[in-house]
Design a protein around this motif. Structure first.
Motif, mmCIF file in Angstrom:
data_model
loop_
_atom_site.group_PDB
_atom_site.id
_atom_site.type_symbol
_atom_site.label_atom_id
_atom_site.label_comp_id
_atom_site.label_asym_id
_atom_site.label_seq_id
_atom_site.Cartn_x
_atom_site.Cartn_y
_atom_site.Cartn_z
ATOM 1 N N UNK A 74 49.696 46.822 50.336
ATOM 2 C CA UNK A 74 48.814 45.771 50.798
ATOM 3 C C UNK A 74 48.344 44.956 49.605
ATOM 4 N N UNK A 75 48.286 43.672 49.781
ATOM 5 C CA UNK A 75 47.796 42.774 48.733
ATOM 6 C C UNK A 75 46.492 42.128 49.162
ATOM 7 N N UNK A 76 45.629 41.954 48.180
ATOM 8 C CA UNK A 76 44.367 41.246 48.386
ATOM 9 C C UNK A 76 44.348 40.007 47.510
ATOM 10 N N UNK A 77 43.556 39.042 47.923
ATOM 11 C CA UNK A 77 43.318 37.877 47.069
ATOM 12 C C UNK A 77 42.609 38.357 45.811
ATOM 13 N N UNK A 78 42.649 37.572 44.734
ATOM 14 C CA UNK A 78 41.995 38.003 43.490
ATOM 15 C C UNK A 78 40.507 38.338 43.701
ATOM 16 N N UNK A 79 40.097 39.432 43.093
ATOM 17 C CA UNK A 79 38.714 39.908 43.224
ATOM 18 C C UNK A 79 37.728 38.816 42.821
ATOM 19 N N UNK A 86 40.788 48.852 51.655
ATOM 20 C CA UNK A 86 39.344 48.693 51.748
ATOM 21 C C UNK A 86 38.827 47.686 50.726
ATOM 22 N N UNK A 87 37.908 46.847 51.170
ATOM 23 C CA UNK A 87 37.151 45.977 50.272
ATOM 24 C C UNK A 87 35.726 46.521 50.272
ATOM 25 N N UNK A 133 30.724 39.347 57.205
ATOM 26 C CA UNK A 133 31.852 39.825 58.017
ATOM 27 C C UNK A 133 32.732 38.676 58.545
ATOM 28 N N UNK A 134 32.150 37.711 59.191
ATOM 29 C CA UNK A 134 32.953 36.608 59.734
ATOM 30 C C UNK A 134 33.431 35.643 58.648
ATOM 31 N N UNK A 171 46.223 38.526 56.108
ATOM 32 C CA UNK A 171 46.547 38.875 57.494
ATOM 33 C C UNK A 171 46.622 40.361 57.792
ATOM 34 N N UNK A 172 46.621 41.201 56.795
ATOM 35 C CA UNK A 172 46.691 42.652 57.027
ATOM 36 C C UNK A 172 45.295 43.181 57.380
ATOM 37 N N UNK A 173 45.227 44.222 58.198
ATOM 38 C CA UNK A 173 43.911 44.796 58.519
ATOM 39 C C UNK A 173 43.317 45.488 57.289
ATOM 40 N N UNK A 174 42.006 45.437 57.198
ATOM 41 C CA UNK A 174 41.302 46.082 56.084
ATOM 42 C C UNK A 174 39.935 46.525 56.566
#
Length: 152
Positions: A1-6, A35-36, A59-60, A70-73
């Motif tokens: 899974x990839x996340x945008x830059x912290x 997880x974030x 949250x929103x 697009x991946x669930x987290x």
């Protein structure tokens, strides 16, 4: 899974945090657990209600920027804990004049653990008063510095 830059997530979330008098201490994206986690601080400390209010506030909006492409987290909001290491300039400012614990990489006068009052800091070092003596320690000698935890 990839996340945008912290850092991008942090900048985005800081706008919301500032409006709530909350400081973001750290944003952690764990690819393994998908997880974030957003660690927060306030001038009065952090309790469960503060975490819940901030979680609900972000949250929103965070979903709208799609931090996981697009991946669930899972989104968590947490206190960084009493013994968290100082990481930001604000951590040092907030703790000037207070007792701190310092763990060193190598012994200084036979000790790798010091306790004293934080009297000064700059980008290279901290100054701590231990008894009657003031000691200046460069950051490259410090493994961890955090608020001293005292139980009455």
């Amino acid at each position: 899974m990839n996340f945008k830059p912290v850092e991008d997530l942090r900048v985005f979330l800081e706008k919301i945090a500032e409006s709530m008098d909350i400081e973001i201490v750290e944003v952690d994206c764990d690819k393994r657990t998908e997880t974030i986690t957003v660690f927060i601080e306030t001038s009065d400390g952090v309790d469960l209600d503060t975490c819940e209010k901030f979680h609900n506030a972000i949250m929103e909006p965070i979903d709208e920027i799609d931090p996981s492409y697009g991946a669930p987290y899972t989104l968590n909001v947490s206190s960084p804990g009493l013994d968290r290491p100082f990481k930001t300039e604000r951590d040092f400012e907030r703790n000037l004049g207070k007792e701190v614990e310092i763990r060193l990489y190598a012994p200084l006068k036979g000790k790798k653990f010091l306790e004293g009052v934080l009297t000064d800091y700059d980008k290279n070092a901290v100054t701590v008063k231990i008894g009657a003596e003031e000691i200046k320690l460069s950051f490259n000698k410090i493994a961890k510095i955090n608020k001293a935890i005292k139980f009455d």
